[in-house]
Design an enzyme around this catalytic site. Structure first.
Site, PDB file in Angstrom:
ATOM      1  N   HIS A 150      36.211  84.769  -0.200  1.00  0.00           N
ATOM      2  CA  HIS A 150      35.839  85.065   1.186  1.00  0.00           C
ATOM      3  C   HIS A 150      36.275  86.470   1.594  1.00  0.00           C
ATOM      4  O   HIS A 150      37.077  87.098   0.920  1.00  0.00           O
ATOM      5  CB  HIS A 150      36.461  84.041   2.144  1.00  0.00           C
ATOM      6  CG  HIS A 150      35.716  82.740   2.177  1.00  0.00           C
ATOM      7  ND1 HIS A 150      35.903  81.751   1.246  1.00  0.00           N
ATOM      8  CD2 HIS A 150      34.765  82.277   3.034  1.00  0.00           C
ATOM      9  CE1 HIS A 150      35.106  80.733   1.513  1.00  0.00           C
ATOM     10  NE2 HIS A 150      34.403  81.022   2.595  1.00  0.00           N
ATOM     11  N   LYS A 154      39.774  86.094   6.587  1.00  0.00           N
ATOM     12  CA  LYS A 154      39.847  84.628   6.660  1.00  0.00           C
ATOM     13  C   LYS A 154      41.303  84.159   6.656  1.00  0.00           C
ATOM     14  O   LYS A 154      42.083  84.515   5.777  1.00  0.00           O
ATOM     15  CB  LYS A 154      39.085  83.998   5.497  1.00  0.00           C
ATOM     16  CG  LYS A 154      39.021  82.480   5.583  1.00  0.00           C
ATOM     17  CD  LYS A 154      38.002  81.893   4.637  1.00  0.00           C
ATOM     18  CE  LYS A 154      38.017  80.374   4.663  1.00  0.00           C
ATOM     19  NZ  LYS A 154      37.782  79.800   5.990  1.00  0.00           N
TER      20      LYS A 154
END
Ligand code: NAP
Length: 264
Positions: A150, A154
């Site tokens: 990601h 995040k």
């Protein structure tokens, strides 16, 4: 008749994209937006949608605005509070915020009695299929590891998608070969252990959006199932589908699977 929608986290990356997707759908109407740190700002400034709506600091305005479905892409603690408000006020919830525990889910089951709640850790339809394919493959392999990748903002790890994938793989097969590792030279090198002790690895890298690879292995063969979201718009068909369907799904629904089976 259009469905009246409110958005929590309207100033965030996902929330702003949801505002645009709702405005682009002729069956939906964006009637309220909440984001404490963008409160008082014009929605046009923050999201680029052409709607003269002021962002609120709290959902107090939802009942007066006639919000029927509220979408939440915020942070875990904020989402817990937002969902309590929605359950109490009989407003349906579509939730993309990740990181909920089993206790949270039990709480939502108990409180969403006069309205419905749908929580999906991944609204990208390709990701839902990736989980289905992984579940189908599980009984045919001896080893499996999940790598999720990601963007560098995040906050939670592993991702909600990775956790749901692990749970589904573990439910489909409990027969996994023992981990051969006896020494970890760098702590954590073998990743974390999820359900059925399946290894999960979280990569955080600037430039990425949301990606996941499920790697299966058996003697003489491997199978890689990979999904990539390159842009936040990839989640929007799933969010719009959920907003339209949550009204008819009593109680708590987790994941998009059931909706895909019923989609026209
Ligand atoms: P983000 O850019 O940080 O957006 C979150 C927004 O919510 C921020 O503007 C934040 O404001 C705001 N906020 C905080 N408390 C709030 C409250 N009480 N009420 C309303 N808004 C509030 O994060 P993101 O990248 O959009 O991601 C949001 C969540 O969605 C994360 O949990 C992420 O993992 C998840 N996600 C899910 C999917 C899926 O398909 N299910 C896909 C992508 C992301 P401040 O930043 O000023 O606090």
């Amino acid at each position: 008749m259009t469905l009246r929608v409110g958005v929590f986290g309207a100033g965030g990356r996902m929330g702003a994209t949801v505002c645009r997707a709702v405005c682009d759908d002729p069956d939906l109407e964006l009637v309220a937006a909440v984001d404490p740190h963008h409160a008082g700002l014009d929605l046009r400034q923050v999201t680029g949608v052409d709607l003269p709506l002021q962002i609120g600091s709290a959902p107090d305005g939802f009942p007066d605005a006639g919000v029927e479905v509220a979408v939440d892409f915020t942070h875990l603690e904020a989402a817990r509070g937002n969902l309590a408000y929605l359950a109490e006020h009989g407003i349906h919830a579509v939730v993309g915020t990740t990181g909920f525990s089993d206790d949270d889910y039990a709480g939502f089951r108990a409180t969403f009695t006069s309205s419905n709640c749908l929580i999906a850790p991944n609204f990208a339809i390709g990701a839902v299929l990736m989980m289905r394919f992984a579940e189908a493959a599980a009984p045919y392999f001896d080893t499996v590891e999940v790598i999720e990748l990601h963007h560098d903002q995040k906050a939670d790890a592993p991702s909600g998608t990775a956790m749901l994938t692990l749970e589904r793989i573990a439910a489909a097969s409990g027969e996994w070969a023992d981990d051969p590792t006896r020494t970890e030279v760098v702590e954590g090198a073998r990743g974390g252990r999820g359900p059925a002790d399946i290894r999960v690895h979280s990569v955080r890298l600037r430039g990425l959006v949301a990606h996941q690879e499920v790697l299966f292995g058996a003697t003489g063969q491997t199978l890689s199932i990979r999904h990539d979201s390159y842009d936040r718009s990839s989640f929007m068909p799933g969010v719009v589908l959920a907003v339209k369907q949550v009204v008819d799904r009593p109680g708590l629904t987790i994941g998009l699977d059931a909706l895909l089976d019923d989609a026209p």
